[in-house]
Design an enzyme around this catalytic site. Structure first.
Site, mmCIF file in Angstrom:
data_model
loop_
_atom_site.group_PDB
_atom_site.id
_atom_site.type_symbol
_atom_site.label_atom_id
_atom_site.label_comp_id
_atom_site.label_asym_id
_atom_site.label_seq_id
_atom_site.Cartn_x
_atom_site.Cartn_y
_atom_site.Cartn_z
ATOM 1 N N GLY A 139 -2.913 -2.390 10.047
ATOM 2 C CA GLY A 139 -2.054 -2.404 9.124
ATOM 3 C C GLY A 139 -0.448 -2.038 9.577
ATOM 4 O O GLY A 139 -0.317 -1.257 10.486
ATOM 5 N N ASP B 132 2.235 -7.155 2.620
ATOM 6 C CA ASP B 132 1.124 -6.322 3.030
ATOM 7 C C ASP B 132 1.724 -5.083 3.561
ATOM 8 O O ASP B 132 0.945 -4.640 4.734
ATOM 9 C CB ASP B 132 0.083 -6.962 3.911
ATOM 10 C CG ASP B 132 -1.207 -6.388 3.803
ATOM 11 O OD1 ASP B 132 -1.441 -5.196 3.287
ATOM 12 O OD2 ASP B 132 -2.131 -6.604 4.748
ATOM 13 N N HIS C 143 -8.677 -10.427 -0.960
ATOM 14 C CA HIS C 143 -8.871 -10.235 0.301
ATOM 15 C C HIS C 143 -10.168 -10.959 0.835
ATOM 16 O O HIS C 143 -11.169 -10.626 0.421
ATOM 17 C CB HIS C 143 -8.960 -8.733 0.678
ATOM 18 C CG HIS C 143 -9.082 -8.548 2.198
ATOM 19 N ND1 HIS C 143 -8.178 -7.739 3.110
ATOM 20 C CD2 HIS C 143 -10.142 -8.647 2.871
ATOM 21 C CE1 HIS C 143 -8.479 -7.667 4.114
ATOM 22 N NE2 HIS C 143 -9.980 -8.263 4.336
ATOM 23 N N HIS D 235 0.985 -1.330 0.268
ATOM 24 C CA HIS D 235 -0.052 0.102 -0.068
ATOM 25 C C HIS D 235 0.941 1.247 0.030
ATOM 26 O O HIS D 235 1.580 1.550 1.082
ATOM 27 C CB HIS D 235 -1.005 0.200 1.348
ATOM 28 C CG HIS D 235 -1.819 -1.029 1.392
ATOM 29 N ND1 HIS D 235 -3.086 -1.198 0.972
ATOM 30 C CD2 HIS D 235 -1.399 -2.438 1.888
ATOM 31 C CE1 HIS D 235 -3.694 -2.388 1.279
ATOM 32 N NE2 HIS D 235 -2.914 -3.089 1.796
ATOM 33 N N HIS E 144 0.793 4.070 8.293
ATOM 34 C CA HIS E 144 -0.099 4.938 8.740
ATOM 35 C C HIS E 144 0.592 5.776 9.391
ATOM 36 O O HIS E 144 1.749 5.761 9.975
ATOM 37 C CB HIS E 144 -1.287 4.328 9.823
ATOM 38 C CG HIS E 144 -2.226 3.310 8.962
ATOM 39 N ND1 HIS E 144 -3.087 3.475 8.307
ATOM 40 C CD2 HIS E 144 -2.269 1.931 9.365
ATOM 41 C CE1 HIS E 144 -3.754 2.691 7.877
ATOM 42 N NE2 HIS E 144 -3.125 1.222 8.324
ATOM 43 N N ARG F 47 -0.414 4.323 -0.842
ATOM 44 C CA ARG F 47 -1.544 5.278 -0.320
ATOM 45 C C ARG F 47 -1.678 6.514 -1.287
ATOM 46 O O ARG F 47 -2.294 7.419 -0.990
ATOM 47 C CB ARG F 47 -0.991 5.922 1.066
ATOM 48 C CG ARG F 47 -0.736 4.712 2.038
ATOM 49 C CD ARG F 47 -1.874 4.085 2.333
ATOM 50 N NE ARG F 47 -1.491 3.188 3.543
ATOM 51 C CZ ARG F 47 -2.784 2.359 3.964
ATOM 52 N NH1 ARG F 47 -3.762 1.696 3.033
ATOM 53 N NH2 ARG F 47 -2.156 1.397 5.140
#
Length: 426
Positions: free
Chosen positions: A318, A299, A174, A58, A303, A60
């Site tokens: 996460g 994964d 997922h 990710h 954050h 973002r």
């Protein structure tokens, strides 16, 4: 710049060989050449490996650039030895139409230092109600996923699989049955009960995998299961493979090394799916050993510090992992003799490239796609050393072996350790 790695330990087609490795005008050659080298690096203590491939990260951007950007995420990936990644589509806007995908593609073209290949969504806005513009975005994506959300409707997933098959693309699922979550946020096991936390049952994962396996058999779709964590998931996939279903799966380093016994009241231990029981962890390891589990994917899910500072209950799901995946796997599995380096390269390079048709080859005469590690260098994982904007890792403070010294992607230096940066020809 022409670079010579003198007497490196080079991994070529499953075998280590002591050889000189040169990168001249971005192209790989084995053995030194009679040319001027801008930089000669004594490499007796270095190991050269194919650049790793992570099919589940990710980054973002667009929409959540305060957590990570294409620039910071791809640099972090290079720092971890990766030269290709596939980015998940839980973005704003979600890449569900060609117009929405374009913003991400532009950012990749402008800012990525490695190969970044996005996923398109399975459904519009990942809501599970209407298929995305799969037939328009498929040339630009690694596959289709609604990662972060399971597709709840059986008929919607069936339609998506038929469409993906017609486009020769993978569905990367997922798997999570929302009706079985009950507000849980860590594994529904001993730790949750002892500490008064709401648990996520394993059935919420494996039940949807069971459904999707039946659909993959019916449709003939190429089906990939994201971040499996439960022993039942391993067994279902093992049996499906034995029946000839076109199925692959991934798990993450944290599920192989940690379990609920390692939990702390800290957001850096909170991810989805959660760390499960010791029995689940051992089943995943057995899945690695017998090739039920095809690949390691991090994964990587950054954050902000504030979002991860609210404890197990209230922190967002996460953790980051792209800068620690190789040293963690090398330390816990290769150095201990549980798996070979060849097996680890299958998990980190060959299998993901094959499944998702990613050209990330490390071959003589081609553009350089490789990473250089000091395998014998031991150090403590310190999140402040990360190049990712995220810092939340369950491996903080762990001692590991394997420090990334340099990564080349498409003939260009994507990452170079400070100790190598100033070396020039002697």
């Amino acid at each position: 710049m022409n670079t010579l790695f003198k007497n490196a330990n080079v991994y070529i087609d499953g075998v280590f060989s002591r050889t000189d490795l040169s990168v001249c005008d971005g192209v790989v050659a084995f053995g030194s050449r009679d040319i001027f080298y801008d930089r000669i690096i004594p490499s007796d203590s270095y190991t050269v490996l194919p650049g790793f491939t992570d099919v589940h990260v990710h980054f973002r951007e667009p929409g959540f650039s305060y957590k990570e950007t294409i620039a910071s995420g791809s640099l972090a990936a290079a720092h971890g030895g990766y030269t290709a990644v596939c980015t998940m589509p839980n973005l704003n806007p979600a890449p569900d139409t060609l117009s929405n995908l374009r913003a991400q593609l532009i950012a990749i073209d402008n800012d990525a230092v490695i190969k970044v290949i996005p996923y398109g969504t399975i459904t519009l806005e990942e809501k599970g109600e209407v298929l995305s513009e799969m037939d328009k975005i498929y040339p630009f994506v690694a596959g289709f996923s609604d990662d972060g959300r399971g597709v709840q409707s059986r008929e919607m997933m069936k339609s998506a699989m038929f469409k993906a098959k017609s486009l020769n693309k993978v569905i990367a699922a997922h798997c999570e049955d929302n009706s079985l979550l009950f507000g849980g946020y860590i594994h529904d096991g001993v730790y949750a009960k002892q500490h008064g936390h709401r648990g996520i049952c394993s059935e919420s994962e494996w039940k949807q995998i069971e459904r999707d396996i039946a659909l993959a058999e019916e449709t003939g779709c190429s089906y990939h299961v994201c971040h499996i964590s439960a022993k039942e998931s391993v067994e279902l996939i093992r049996k499906a493979k034995a029946r000839g279903v076109d199925i692959t799966c991934e798990t993450g380093p944290h599920y192989l090394v940690l379990d609920e016994n390692d939990l702390q009241e800290d957001g850096r231990f909170k991810m989805n799916p959660p760390l499960r029981s010791t029995e689940d962890r051992l089943a995943l390891i057995e899945g690695i050993l017998d090739s039920t589990v095809d690949m390691i994917a991090t994964d990587h899910a950054p954050h902000s510090a504030e979002e991860k500072s609210r404890g197990l209950e209230k922190s967002l799901m996460g953790v980051v992992g792209i800068e620690t995946a190789f040293p963690v796997m090398y330390t816990h599995f290769v150095k201990t003799g549980k798996i070979t380096m060849k097996k680890l390269m299958e998990l980190l390079h060959y299998n993901p490239c094959k499944r998702f048709k990613i050209d990330n080859s490390f071959e003589e005469g081609k553009k350089a796609n490789f990473t250089v590690f000091a395998l014998d260098e031991e150090y403590e994982i310190n999140p402040e050393d990360f190049l990712s904007a995220g810092r939340a890792t369950p491996f903080a403070g762990n001692r590991v072996y394997g420090k990334c010294m340099m990564t080349f992607c498409e003939g260009m230096e994507a990452y170079t350790d400070l100790s190598l940066r100033e070396r020039t020809a002697e």
